[in-house]
Design a protein around this motif. Structure first.
Motif, PDB file in Angstrom:
ATOM      1  N   GLY A  24       0.813  -1.208   0.000  1.00 30.28           N
ATOM      2  CA  GLY A  24       0.000   0.000   0.000  1.00 30.28           C
ATOM      3  C   GLY A  24       0.845   1.255   0.000  1.00 30.28           C
ATOM      4  N   GLU A  25       0.214   2.378   0.280  1.00 30.90           N
ATOM      5  CA  GLU A  25       0.926   3.653   0.263  1.00 30.90           C
ATOM      6  C   GLU A  25       0.765   4.362   1.597  1.00 30.90           C
ATOM      7  N   ASP A  26       1.827   4.985   2.047  1.00 27.97           N
ATOM      8  CA  ASP A  26       1.783   5.777   3.271  1.00 27.97           C
ATOM      9  C   ASP A  26       2.337   7.158   2.972  1.00 27.97           C
ATOM     10  N   ALA A  27       1.705   8.177   3.517  1.00 28.71           N
ATOM     11  CA  ALA A  27       2.274   9.524   3.446  1.00 28.71           C
ATOM     12  C   ALA A  27       3.002   9.779   4.756  1.00 28.71           C
ATOM     13  N   VAL A  28       4.257  10.198   4.659  1.00 29.66           N
ATOM     14  CA  VAL A  28       5.022  10.491   5.872  1.00 29.66           C
ATOM     15  C   VAL A  28       5.395  11.966   5.847  1.00 29.66           C
ATOM     16  N   GLU A  29       5.024  12.654   6.907  1.00 24.96           N
ATOM     17  CA  GLU A  29       5.238  14.094   6.979  1.00 24.96           C
ATOM     18  C   GLU A  29       6.732  14.426   7.070  1.00 24.96           C
ATOM     19  N   THR A  35      18.270  23.052  12.505  1.00 26.66           N
ATOM     20  CA  THR A  35      19.111  23.675  11.483  1.00 26.66           C
ATOM     21  C   THR A  35      18.361  23.882  10.178  1.00 26.66           C
ATOM     22  N   GLY A  36      17.088  23.465  10.132  1.00 21.17           N
ATOM     23  CA  GLY A  36      16.323  23.604   8.901  1.00 21.17           C
ATOM     24  C   GLY A  36      16.422  22.398   7.992  1.00 21.17           C
ATOM     25  N   ALA A  37      17.158  21.372   8.414  1.00 17.96           N
ATOM     26  CA  ALA A  37      17.294  20.173   7.575  1.00 17.96           C
ATOM     27  C   ALA A  37      15.986  19.382   7.596  1.00 17.96           C
ATOM     28  N   PRO A  38      15.543  18.903   6.433  1.00 18.18           N
ATOM     29  CA  PRO A  38      14.288  18.133   6.382  1.00 18.18           C
ATOM     30  C   PRO A  38      14.445  16.743   6.990  1.00 18.18           C
ATOM     31  N   MET A  39      13.478  16.360   7.807  1.00 16.34           N
ATOM     32  CA  MET A  39      13.556  15.110   8.572  1.00 16.34           C
ATOM     33  C   MET A  39      12.256  14.316   8.430  1.00 16.34           C
ATOM     34  N   LEU A  40      12.390  13.013   8.609  1.00 18.36           N
ATOM     35  CA  LEU A  40      11.238  12.106   8.610  1.00 18.36           C
ATOM     36  C   LEU A  40      11.172  11.388   9.951  1.00 18.36           C
ATOM     37  N   ALA A  41       9.974  11.143  10.460  1.00 16.98           N
ATOM     38  CA  ALA A  41       9.862  10.316  11.653  1.00 16.98           C
ATOM     39  C   ALA A  41      10.291   8.892  11.303  1.00 16.98           C
ATOM     40  N   ALA A  42      11.204   8.325  12.107  1.00 16.45           N
ATOM     41  CA  ALA A  42      11.670   6.963  11.840  1.00 16.45           C
ATOM     42  C   ALA A  42      10.489   5.991  11.872  1.00 16.45           C
ATOM     43  N   SER A  43       9.516   6.268  12.754  1.00 12.17           N
ATOM     44  CA  SER A  43       8.363   5.368  12.874  1.00 12.17           C
ATOM     45  C   SER A  43       7.569   5.327  11.568  1.00 12.17           C
ATOM     46  N   GLY A  44       7.529   6.456  10.845  1.00 11.56           N
ATOM     47  CA  GLY A  44       6.813   6.494   9.561  1.00 11.56           C
ATOM     48  C   GLY A  44       7.486   5.607   8.531  1.00 11.56           C
ATOM     49  N   THR A  92      17.736  12.841  15.227  1.00 14.09           N
ATOM     50  CA  THR A  92      17.446  13.661  16.395  1.00 14.09           C
ATOM     51  C   THR A  92      16.130  13.238  17.046  1.00 14.09           C
ATOM     52  N   LEU A  93      16.036  13.453  18.347  1.00 11.51           N
ATOM     53  CA  LEU A  93      14.789  13.168  19.062  1.00 11.51           C
ATOM     54  C   LEU A  93      13.998  14.465  19.196  1.00 11.51           C
ATOM     55  N   ILE A  94      12.756  14.455  18.750  1.00 11.86           N
ATOM     56  CA  ILE A  94      11.872  15.591  18.967  1.00 11.86           C
ATOM     57  C   ILE A  94      10.676  15.051  19.757  1.00 11.86           C
ATOM     58  N   HIS A  95      10.511  15.512  20.971  1.00  9.59           N
ATOM     59  CA  HIS A  95       9.454  15.012  21.854  1.00  9.59           C
ATOM     60  C   HIS A  95       9.446  13.483  21.897  1.00  9.59           C
ATOM     61  N   ASP A  96      10.612  12.897  22.135  1.00  7.54           N
ATOM     62  CA  ASP A  96      10.740  11.441  22.288  1.00  7.54           C
ATOM     63  C   ASP A  96      10.511  10.663  20.995  1.00  7.54           C
ATOM     64  N   THR A  97      10.303  11.352  19.890  1.00 10.93           N
ATOM     65  CA  THR A  97      10.152  10.657  18.604  1.00 10.93           C
ATOM     66  C   THR A  97      11.458  10.811  17.821  1.00 10.93           C
ATOM     67  N   LEU A  98      11.932   9.702  17.284  1.00 14.98           N
ATOM     68  CA  LEU A  98      13.184   9.748  16.527  1.00 14.98           C
ATOM     69  C   LEU A  98      12.918  10.233  15.107  1.00 14.98           C
ATOM     70  N   TYR A  99      13.665  11.259  14.706  1.00 10.72           N
ATOM     71  CA  TYR A  99      13.596  11.758  13.334  1.00 10.72           C
ATOM     72  C   TYR A  99      14.910  11.492  12.618  1.00 10.72           C
ATOM     73  N   ALA A 105      15.872   8.591   2.898  1.00 16.36           N
ATOM     74  CA  ALA A 105      14.872   8.014   1.994  1.00 16.36           C
ATOM     75  C   ALA A 105      15.113   8.426   0.553  1.00 16.36           C
ATOM     76  N   THR A 106      15.598   9.664   0.356  1.00 13.09           N
ATOM     77  CA  THR A 106      15.720  10.163  -1.015  1.00 13.09           C
ATOM     78  C   THR A 106      17.030   9.733  -1.677  1.00 13.09           C
ATOM     79  N   GLU A 107      18.081   9.498  -0.854  1.00  6.28           N
ATOM     80  CA  GLU A 107      19.381   9.166  -1.448  1.00  6.28           C
ATOM     81  C   GLU A 107      19.965   7.853  -0.946  1.00  6.28           C
ATOM     82  N   ALA A 108      20.022   7.709   0.388  1.00  8.80           N
ATOM     83  CA  ALA A 108      20.779   6.580   0.941  1.00  8.80           C
ATOM     84  C   ALA A 108      20.133   5.236   0.587  1.00  8.80           C
ATOM     85  N   LEU A 109      18.842   5.084   0.867  1.00  8.96           N
ATOM     86  CA  LEU A 109      18.193   3.793   0.582  1.00  8.96           C
ATOM     87  C   LEU A 109      18.247   3.456  -0.910  1.00  8.96           C
TER      88      LEU A 109
END
Ligand SMILES: [Zn+2]
Length: 407
Positions: A24-29, A35-44, A92-99, A105-109
């Motif tokens: 299926g498909e998931d949207a991940v915010e 520092t302004g670097a774009p991050m994804l929640a690891a859980s997503g 980085t951890l933001i409110h106990d969530t790993l980002y 996702a865009t390059e390494a994987l």
């Protein structure tokens, strides 16, 4: 170059990415870190691709699909298969969530597993092999406010090298005295590891002084300093500890082919080769007459645990990255990467501490490079520039207020 890429990433970062799999498909915010670097929640990522997230001390262990990745929180790299690879930003951890950096996702994987993942930048879709083809959707939002360019305070008190005055660095030329280090198979006759580490160490000292950095040497002559005592040279007022060594291999088929440079920070050894290098360098304790020789790894476990909870590990890893990058610009041999292992000489340093293996004396090309005056000078300049680059970044992270201390 890296800054330009980082700026571009931030400029073009979508508001979310779609992860498409056969399931299926998931949207991940996408959100930005400080520092302004774009991050994804690891859980997503993990809920879409399978896997797990575990925080253990300063490390995040993230399985994506079945692939184990490790992230040192706050450090701009990831470790996969015991190889450390740079990232534009740190986990980085933001409110106990790993980002994790969006770049994963865009390059390494897609780069690591080209058969399994493809990133469609136009539609901000990470597509796993086997996902059904879908109609393209409109390009995602751009977040124009995000800017990743770090601001450096323009400070008149800075040295020409860009850093603040008052830094002190300890340089540790490996071995010495009755401990010759490795015999220097492809070095000129009579030259051993201890001679080359001292020659290069003294050149690094000169280069650092030229850049306004004070230097303390663990030795300036052909003497033996006990491994357990070397770290103490970097205590109050000392910014970092750099130990210099030359690698070698025992006789076995093809052993003269291995060449190149690697930089270690102190942590549990992850590979058999890292364990071999640590054993070889720790073996110097047999030349010491003090009681420490009877218990060569005494306290190492305790200190490791202590260090893992402690920012010196993170700083040491960053310093090792910088050193390895700079050596890569001048070294004629292979870049063998940043590694981790339990070096006794590093356990007593209470500051960021690394050990550079500058090449193999058992390889003819490395042997020539390491003992030529041009090679030694290039290595010394690369090491000094790496130290200055690290100190500059450290000042930027710490805020320049507390970095100008005397020492
Ligand atoms: Zn050595």
């Amino acid at each position: 170059m890296i800054l330009a890429v980082l700026g571009l990433l931030a400029l073009q970062a979508p508001a979310s990415i779609t992860i498409a799999t056969a399931r299926g498909e998931d949207a991940v915010e996408v959100r930005t870190d400080v520092t302004g670097a774009p991050m994804l929640a690891a859980s997503g990522l993990v809920s879409a691709l399978g896997g797990s997230v575990r925080i253990s001390g300063s490390w995040a262990e993230v399985a994506i699909g079945r692939q184990p990745f490790r992230f040192l929180l706050g450090a701009p790299f990831y470790s996969y298969n015991d190889r450390v690879q740079p990232l534009a930003a740190g986990a980085t951890l933001i409110h106990d969530t790993l980002y994790l950096p969006l770049q994963l996702a865009t390059e390494a994987l897609p780069r690591l597993f080209a058969k399994q993942y493809r990133y469609d930048a136009e539609n901000a879709r990470l597509v796993e092999a086997g996902a059904p083809a879908v109609a393209a959707r409109p390009a995602s939002d751009v977040s124009p406010s995000a800017s990743a360019a770090p601001t450096v305070r323009d400070d008149a008190s800075r040295l020409p090298s860009g850093i603040l005055p008052g830094h002190l660095v300890t340089i540790d030329p490996g071995h010495g005295g009755v401990d010759p280090g490795n015999p220097g198979m492809f070095f000129p006759r009579g030259v051993r590891e201890k001679d080359v580490t001292l020659q290069i160490g003294l050149l690094v000292r000169d280069e650092l002084k030229r850049r306004g950095v004070a230097v303390r040497m663990t030795r300036t002559t052909d003497t033996l300093i006990a491994l357990g005592d070397r770290g103490a040279y970097c205590s109050d007022g000392c910014d970092l500890f750099l130990s210099i060594h030359i690698n070698s291999l025992p006789r076995r088929p093809g052993y003269t082919a291995a060449r190149g440079f690697e930089t270690y920070f102190l942590a549990e050894a992850k590979t058999e080769d890292a364990r071999r290098v640590a054993r070889m360098e720790n073996d110097a304790v047999r030349f010491e007459t003090e009681t420490v020789a009877s218990n060569p790894t005494g306290g190492l476990d305790f200190i490791l645990k202590d260090l893992q909870l402690n920012e010196h590990l993170r700083e040491s890893a960053l310093l090792a990255e910088r050193v390895q990058d700079n050596l890569d610009r001048v070294h004629t041999g292979t870049n063998r990467g940043v590694k981790q292992a339990g070096f006794m000489v590093l356990t007593t340093a209470r500051r960021p501490a690394i050990l550079a293996e500058l090449g193999y004396s058992t390889n003819p090309e490395d042997g020539r490079f390491l003992t030529s005056s041009a090679g030694q000078r290039q290595l010394a300049v690369a090491l000094a520039d790496a130290v200055v680059a690290y100190l500059h970044e450290y000042e930027r992270r710490a805020g320049s207020a507390d970095s100008g201390r005397g020492g």
